[in-house]
Design a protein around this motif. Structure first.
Motif, PDB file in Angstrom:
ATOM      1  N   PHE B 258      -4.075   9.079  -7.625  1.00 44.42           N
ATOM      2  CA  PHE B 258      -4.508  10.114  -6.691  1.00 44.42           C
ATOM      3  C   PHE B 258      -4.870   9.410  -5.402  1.00 44.42           C
ATOM      4  CE2 PHE B 258      -7.659  12.609  -4.464  1.00 44.42           C
ATOM      5  CZ  PHE B 258      -7.038  13.846  -4.421  1.00 44.42           C
ATOM      6  N   SER B 259      -4.220   9.816  -4.337  1.00 45.08           N
ATOM      7  CA  SER B 259      -4.413   9.117  -3.079  1.00 45.08           C
ATOM      8  C   SER B 259      -4.892  10.098  -2.013  1.00 45.08           C
ATOM      9  CB  SER B 259      -3.082   8.480  -2.681  1.00 45.08           C
ATOM     10  OG  SER B 259      -3.195   7.879  -1.429  1.00 45.08           O
ATOM     11  N   MET B 260      -6.109   9.875  -1.525  1.00 43.00           N
ATOM     12  CA  MET B 260      -6.695  10.795  -0.545  1.00 43.00           C
ATOM     13  C   MET B 260      -6.815  10.063   0.780  1.00 43.00           C
ATOM     14  SD  MET B 260     -10.067  12.975  -1.286  1.00 43.00           S
ATOM     15  CE  MET B 260     -10.669  14.326  -0.324  1.00 43.00           C
ATOM     16  N   ALA B 261      -6.240  10.644   1.815  1.00 49.01           N
ATOM     17  CA  ALA B 261      -6.279   9.999   3.129  1.00 49.01           C
ATOM     18  C   ALA B 261      -6.945  10.921   4.133  1.00 49.01           C
ATOM     19  CB  ALA B 261      -4.872   9.646   3.584  1.00 49.01           C
ATOM     20  N   MET B 262      -8.006  10.433   4.770  1.00 46.85           N
ATOM     21  CA  MET B 262      -8.732  11.258   5.722  1.00 46.85           C
ATOM     22  C   MET B 262      -8.999  10.518   7.021  1.00 46.85           C
ATOM     23  SD  MET B 262     -11.422  13.093   3.194  1.00 46.85           S
ATOM     24  CE  MET B 262     -12.261  11.613   2.792  1.00 46.85           C
ATOM     25  N   GLY B 263      -9.052   9.193   6.951  1.00 45.37           N
ATOM     26  CA  GLY B 263      -9.458   8.429   8.128  1.00 45.37           C
ATOM     27  C   GLY B 263      -8.293   7.796   8.868  1.00 45.37           C
ATOM     28  N   ALA B 264      -8.636   6.919   9.797  1.00 41.46           N
ATOM     29  CA  ALA B 264      -7.727   6.090  10.594  1.00 41.46           C
ATOM     30  C   ALA B 264      -7.005   6.886  11.681  1.00 41.46           C
ATOM     31  CB  ALA B 264      -6.719   5.365   9.714  1.00 41.46           C
ATOM     32  N   ALA B 265      -6.710   6.188  12.770  1.00 39.66           N
ATOM     33  CA  ALA B 265      -5.875   6.767  13.821  1.00 39.66           C
ATOM     34  C   ALA B 265      -4.450   6.820  13.304  1.00 39.66           C
ATOM     35  CB  ALA B 265      -5.954   5.904  15.071  1.00 39.66           C
ATOM     36  N   LEU B 266      -4.068   5.741  12.635  1.00 36.03           N
ATOM     37  CA  LEU B 266      -2.755   5.690  12.010  1.00 36.03           C
ATOM     38  C   LEU B 266      -2.923   5.136  10.609  1.00 36.03           C
ATOM     39  CD1 LEU B 266       0.562   4.423  13.434  1.00 36.03           C
ATOM     40  CD2 LEU B 266      -0.291   3.433  11.327  1.00 36.03           C
ATOM     41  N   ALA B 267      -2.454   5.878   9.625  1.00 32.09           N
ATOM     42  CA  ALA B 267      -2.561   5.413   8.247  1.00 32.09           C
ATOM     43  C   ALA B 267      -1.198   5.509   7.598  1.00 32.09           C
ATOM     44  CB  ALA B 267      -3.565   6.260   7.478  1.00 32.09           C
ATOM     45  N   ARG B 268      -0.798   4.421   7.009  1.00 35.23           N
ATOM     46  CA  ARG B 268       0.464   4.417   6.285  1.00 35.23           C
ATOM     47  C   ARG B 268       0.175   3.903   4.892  1.00 35.23           C
ATOM     48  NH1 ARG B 268       6.365   4.061   7.149  1.00 35.23           N
ATOM     49  NH2 ARG B 268       7.152   3.059   5.278  1.00 35.23           N
ATOM     50  N   HIS B 269       0.638   4.635   3.896  1.00 37.98           N
ATOM     51  CA  HIS B 269       0.480   4.157   2.523  1.00 37.98           C
ATOM     52  C   HIS B 269       1.829   4.166   1.845  1.00 37.98           C
ATOM     53  CE1 HIS B 269      -1.294   4.662  -1.784  1.00 37.98           C
ATOM     54  NE2 HIS B 269      -1.078   3.392  -1.493  1.00 37.98           N
ATOM     55  N   ASN B 270       2.260   2.969   1.458  1.00 37.18           N
ATOM     56  CA  ASN B 270       3.471   2.861   0.645  1.00 37.18           C
ATOM     57  C   ASN B 270       3.029   2.804  -0.797  1.00 37.18           C
ATOM     58  OD1 ASN B 270       5.431   2.342   2.850  1.00 37.18           O
ATOM     59  ND2 ASN B 270       4.183   0.505   3.102  1.00 37.18           N
ATOM     60  N   LEU B 271       3.434   3.782  -1.557  1.00 36.28           N
ATOM     61  CA  LEU B 271       3.083   3.777  -2.979  1.00 36.28           C
ATOM     62  C   LEU B 271       4.375   3.714  -3.777  1.00 36.28           C
ATOM     63  CD1 LEU B 271       1.357   4.145  -5.497  1.00 36.28           C
ATOM     64  CD2 LEU B 271       1.216   6.572  -4.988  1.00 36.28           C
ATOM     65  N   ASN B 272       4.559   2.594  -4.462  1.00 39.34           N
ATOM     66  CA  ASN B 272       5.788   2.401  -5.221  1.00 39.34           C
ATOM     67  C   ASN B 272       5.452   2.283  -6.703  1.00 39.34           C
ATOM     68  OD1 ASN B 272       6.951   2.072  -2.628  1.00 39.34           O
ATOM     69  ND2 ASN B 272       6.479  -0.118  -2.703  1.00 39.34           N
ATOM     70  N   ALA B 273       6.046   3.132  -7.501  1.00 36.97           N
ATOM     71  CA  ALA B 273       5.800   3.053  -8.945  1.00 36.97           C
ATOM     72  C   ALA B 273       7.123   2.808  -9.644  1.00 36.97           C
ATOM     73  CB  ALA B 273       5.153   4.335  -9.446  1.00 36.97           C
ATOM     74  N   ARG B 274       7.127   1.754 -10.444  1.00 40.26           N
ATOM     75  CA  ARG B 274       8.352   1.440 -11.168  1.00 40.26           C
ATOM     76  C   ARG B 274       8.171   1.760 -12.651  1.00 40.26           C
ATOM     77  NH1 ARG B 274      12.407  -1.706  -9.621  1.00 40.26           N
ATOM     78  NH2 ARG B 274      11.102  -2.696  -8.037  1.00 40.26           N
ATOM     79  N   LEU B 275       9.032   2.625 -13.155  1.00 39.51           N
ATOM     80  CA  LEU B 275       9.016   2.897 -14.587  1.00 39.51           C
ATOM     81  C   LEU B 275       9.850   1.787 -15.222  1.00 39.51           C
ATOM     82  CD1 LEU B 275       9.395   6.784 -14.549  1.00 39.51           C
ATOM     83  CD2 LEU B 275       7.346   5.368 -14.347  1.00 39.51           C
ATOM     84  N   ALA B 276       9.148   0.761 -15.672  1.00 46.17           N
ATOM     85  CA  ALA B 276       9.790  -0.498 -16.013  1.00 46.17           C
ATOM     86  C   ALA B 276      10.289  -0.560 -17.454  1.00 46.17           C
ATOM     87  CB  ALA B 276       8.817  -1.655 -15.749  1.00 46.17           C
ATOM     88  N   ASP B 277      10.116   0.560 -18.161  1.00 48.72           N
ATOM     89  CA  ASP B 277      10.655   0.606 -19.532  1.00 48.72           C
ATOM     90  C   ASP B 277      10.806   2.075 -19.917  1.00 48.72           C
ATOM     91  OD1 ASP B 277      11.518  -0.080 -22.070  1.00 48.72           O
ATOM     92  OD2 ASP B 277       9.909  -1.556 -22.392  1.00 48.72           O
ATOM     93  N   GLN B 278      11.306   2.293 -21.137  1.00 48.28           N
ATOM     94  CA  GLN B 278      11.525   3.673 -21.582  1.00 48.28           C
ATOM     95  C   GLN B 278      10.203   4.440 -21.761  1.00 48.28           C
ATOM     96  OE1 GLN B 278      14.478   5.144 -24.075  1.00 48.28           O
ATOM     97  NE2 GLN B 278      15.259   3.129 -24.665  1.00 48.28           N
ATOM     98  N   TYR B 279      10.321   5.746 -21.699  1.00 50.16           N
ATOM     99  CA  TYR B 279       9.198   6.658 -21.954  1.00 50.16           C
ATOM    100  C   TYR B 279       7.958   6.340 -21.122  1.00 50.16           C
ATOM    101  CZ  TYR B 279      12.141   8.053 -25.837  1.00 50.16           C
ATOM    102  OH  TYR B 279      13.191   8.498 -26.576  1.00 50.16           O
ATOM    103  N   ALA B 280       8.201   5.824 -19.951  1.00 49.45           N
ATOM    104  CA  ALA B 280       7.070   5.587 -19.045  1.00 49.45           C
ATOM    105  C   ALA B 280       6.882   6.833 -18.181  1.00 49.45           C
ATOM    106  CB  ALA B 280       7.331   4.369 -18.187  1.00 49.45           C
ATOM    107  N   GLU B 281       5.660   7.016 -17.741  1.00 42.52           N
ATOM    108  CA  GLU B 281       5.355   8.222 -16.986  1.00 42.52           C
ATOM    109  C   GLU B 281       4.485   7.884 -15.773  1.00 42.52           C
ATOM    110  OE1 GLU B 281       4.224  12.555 -18.392  1.00 42.52           O
ATOM    111  OE2 GLU B 281       2.582  11.168 -18.832  1.00 42.52           O
TER     112      GLU B 281
END
Lengths: 253, 436
Positions: B258-281
């Motif tokens: 859960f990512s909540m962004a409220m501050g900063a003049a400029l905010a960048r969030h790279n969120l990368n999720a790798r499902l690195a095996d079977q049945y991952a969620e």
């Protein structure tokens, strides 16, 4: 209590209500029937102050004050309640929160103190019986994911909690199975009171077997074309709305 | 521009080696070389097209001051998210401050400590995982962080342990952060059959300070784990925040962000999720609430590398003033990732005529037996819903406030841990008062 005088209303350029007059006294139940597109729901929404409709002519008095001057919330606070034909889903707000917020607005309008969540829960316990519900329903978001029947029951629960002087039920029966219909009707009957009035808008006579009206009015093309006692609903059921249309045409000529 | 950082790096390298393990030096140097070659991304770079980096690139930033100021817990407490009994690591201007941190009562074997501590005392956990997931080739900011980071949190939850309370990583800035860049680095390792909740928050005591935070967080989960990762960004509204979170989700594991962004003049969030095996969620939820001239940019990537993966993503935004939001949701489904089930939604509520949203789903699907859907909306409050609330006696302004709250609360509802949810709700209400 309510006096509608020669009311005209439009949505955009389309005129929907074309001179409606109606008088409702405390303790009375009025049924308004009519075919689809006759203006029944528009009348309900105009009374509640829906911003999509513009009143072009006429007057509505509620307990002597000019209703059309009031904002929707002021009408609610004055004691008018509309049970929506299509109750709106409010995901993210629990039933308990929403209902308490509404209840407190009513109390504030009457110069009473707000109630805290605990006292409100006590009050709810009583009101939930009206619609035969347990307290679990209060933690669910308002109408979100509710079945058609649950949404209508929720309207009746709101009605029971807010205790308006005049309740307008806009096709509360449509889409209900017989059990849900009975629950809703019993709820309304329990709320009947000599000081309170109801306007029941319906397409079918079925609901009126359970909520017996004092008067029945039939709408066609934005006008009241017939008024009578409860037997008018039965006659209408037997003869169909074609009969009304024929009468309306005769009236127009 | 990269010359400034190169000089920084050489200064830093000469002083930091005493504290640094041998294996780290070449990694840092490779990362610095990488950044020196690529420099900052430009507007021609598709991944950064909507993110005006000029205010970061044009300034020359000093290295972070560290915790020079003497802060008492009483000064800091109001800015720390969550309950006082939760384990917390507090970093002030990039440096861990033990006096403000609190160990809490963690189950046996659980580690929650600072990277500076780990670098001094050794241990091979960091070496096993560090820079394996957030790759320097993918993002110049990650390269810069890898070269220059000094501190951050390390969380290790051993196999089978159930962490009932969250671990709180708090990154505070003070007035002294003004003009500086901070590169927090975090590593969260959750071994097989364990459950954990980690909160990462960025908050300032100096609302007008102009600084730049460049955090990188790596998350690794073993098989059959359950991880909730909450991120709260409340930087100074004059500050810049460019962050990368990289999560590796193993077989039968559940990663929930859960990512909540409220501050900063400029905010960048790279969120990368790798499902690195079977049945991952992976479940990615986001909420951004902006006003004034703020820009919040969320770029997410879901790598469906194996069959039977499930991802679910809901990002919502509330924008007022002249603020801007960018959402880019990439879903990459490899040819072997059959039976992938991915759904992505981005919904924006625009409260002003001048706010702007750029939203873009980006589905790249190379398998044929998959279910992938996406949807994006940008709109105003529903008129019918407003009327409904008003018809129940709520004044127009109150009805608007309630529906705005509800729009956001719906996504907070998805946070699994109830006390975290309650705190987020409180934060949301506070923020809505600021915005409107």
């Amino acid at each position: 209590m309510l006096e509608i005088k020669d009311l005209y209303a439009s949505a955009g350029t389309k005129e929907i209500l074309k001179g409606i007059s109606l008088k409702v006294n405390p303790g009375e139940i009025h049924a308004i029937m009519g075919p689809n597109g006759s203006g029944k729901s528009t009348l309900a929404q105009v009374l509640a102050g829906h911003p999509a409709f513009e009143v072009t002519r006429g007057q509505v008095l509620f307990e002597g004050q000019n209703l059309l001057d009031l904002q929707p919330e002021e009408r609610a606070q004055a004691g008018i309640f509309l049970a929506f034909q299509y109750p709106v889903e409010l995901p993210g707000i629990t039933n308990a929160y929403f209902l308490r917020a509404a209840y407190n607005e009513m109390r504030k309008a009457r110069g009473q103190e707000e109630v805290d969540p605990m006292d409100f829960l006590d009050l709810l316990e009583e009101k939930l019986k009206v619609v035969d519900w347990g307290p679990e329903i209060m933690q669910r978001p308002v109408n979100a994911g509710f079945s058609g029947g649950e949404k209508k029951r929720n309207e009746i629960l709101q009605l029971a909690v807010l205790e308006p002087k005049l309740a307008i039920l806009d096709e509360t029966d449509s889409g209900l199975d017989i059990d849900a219909l009975r629950t809703v009707a019993e709820g309304v009957n329990r709320l009947r009171h000599p000081d309170k009035a109801f306007i029941i808008i319906t397409h079918y006579q079925r609901l009126l077997n359970y909520i017996v009206p004092d008067y029945v009015h039939v709408l066609s093309s934005g006008r009241v074309v017939m008024s009578g006692g409860k037997d008018l609903a039965l006659e209408l059921e037997a003869k169909g709305y074609e009969w009304v249309d024929a009468q309306a045409e005769a009236l127009a000529r | 521009m990269s010359g400034v950082f190169l000089k920084d790096f050489e200064n830093f390298a000469s002083t930091a080696t005493a504290d640094s393990p041998d294996w780290l030096e070449p990694i840092r140097r490779t990362a610095m070389d990488r950044f020196a070659r690529t420099g900052f991304p430009t507007a021609r770079d598709e991944e950064w097209r909507f993110t005006p980096l000029a205010p970061i690139v044009r300034r020359s930033w000093r290295a972070a001051a560290g915790a020079n100021e003497d802060l008492t817990p009483a000064q800091v407490d109001p800015f720390v998210f969550g309950h006082p009994e939760w384990c917390r690591l507090v970093f002030v201007n990039g440096e861990h401050v033990p006096g403000l941190s609190f160990a809490g009562s963690l189950p046996d074997g659980v580690i929650a400590t600072s990277l500076s501590e780990v670098l001094r005392n050794g241990g091979d956990l960091l070496q096993r995982h560090f820079a394996r997931y957030a790759r320097i080739e993918e993002n110049p900011f990650t390269a810069l962080n890898t070269a220059l980071f000094r501190d951050g949190g390390l969380v290790h939850v051993p196999a089978g342990v159930d962490l009932s309370l969250p671990i709180n990583l708090v990154f505070l800035t003070t007035r002294e952060a003004d003009g500086t860049v901070i590169h927090p680095r975090n590593l969260i390792v959750v071994e097989r059959n364990a459950r954990a909740s980690v909160i990462e928050s960025y908050v300032t005591l100096a609302p007008g300070a102009r600084y730049w935070t460049n955090p990188v967080t790596e998350v690794w989960t073993g098989a059959n784990t359950w991880v909730e990762h909450t991120r709260i960004q409340r930087e100074s509204e004059a500050a810049y925040h460019v962050a990368t979170t990289q999560a590796e989700v193993s077989r039968d594991s559940h990663y929930r962000s859960f990512s909540m962004a409220m501050g900063a003049a400029l905010a960048r969030h790279n969120l990368n999720a790798r499902l690195a095996d079977q049945y991952a969620e992976a479940l990615l939820y986001g909420l951004y609430i902006t006003h004034g001239e703020q820009l919040v940019d969320n770029h997410t990537v879901l790598y469906h590398d194996h069959p039977n993966g499930h991802s679910w993503e809901v990002y919502k935004g509330i924008l007022d003033g002249r603020s801007r939001a960018v959402f880019n949701g990439k879903v990459l489904v490899k040819p072997e990732a059959q039976k992938t089930d991915a759904k992505q939604t981005n919904r924006n509520l625009v409260l002003s005529d001048f706010a702007k949203v750029d939203t873009k789903p980006q589905l790249e699907i190379f398998a044929d037996d998959v279910k992938c859907t996406h949807g994006a909306t940008v709109g105003q409050l529903d008129e019918v819903a407003l009327f409904y609330a008003r018809s129940r006696g709520l004044a127009a302004e109150e009805a608007r406030r309630l529906l705005t709250y509800a729009f956001a609360a719906e996504v907070i509802e998805e946070v699994a841990l109830a006390p975290v949810r309650t705190e987020l709700n409180r934060l949301l209400l506070e923020r809505l008062d600021e915005v409107k």
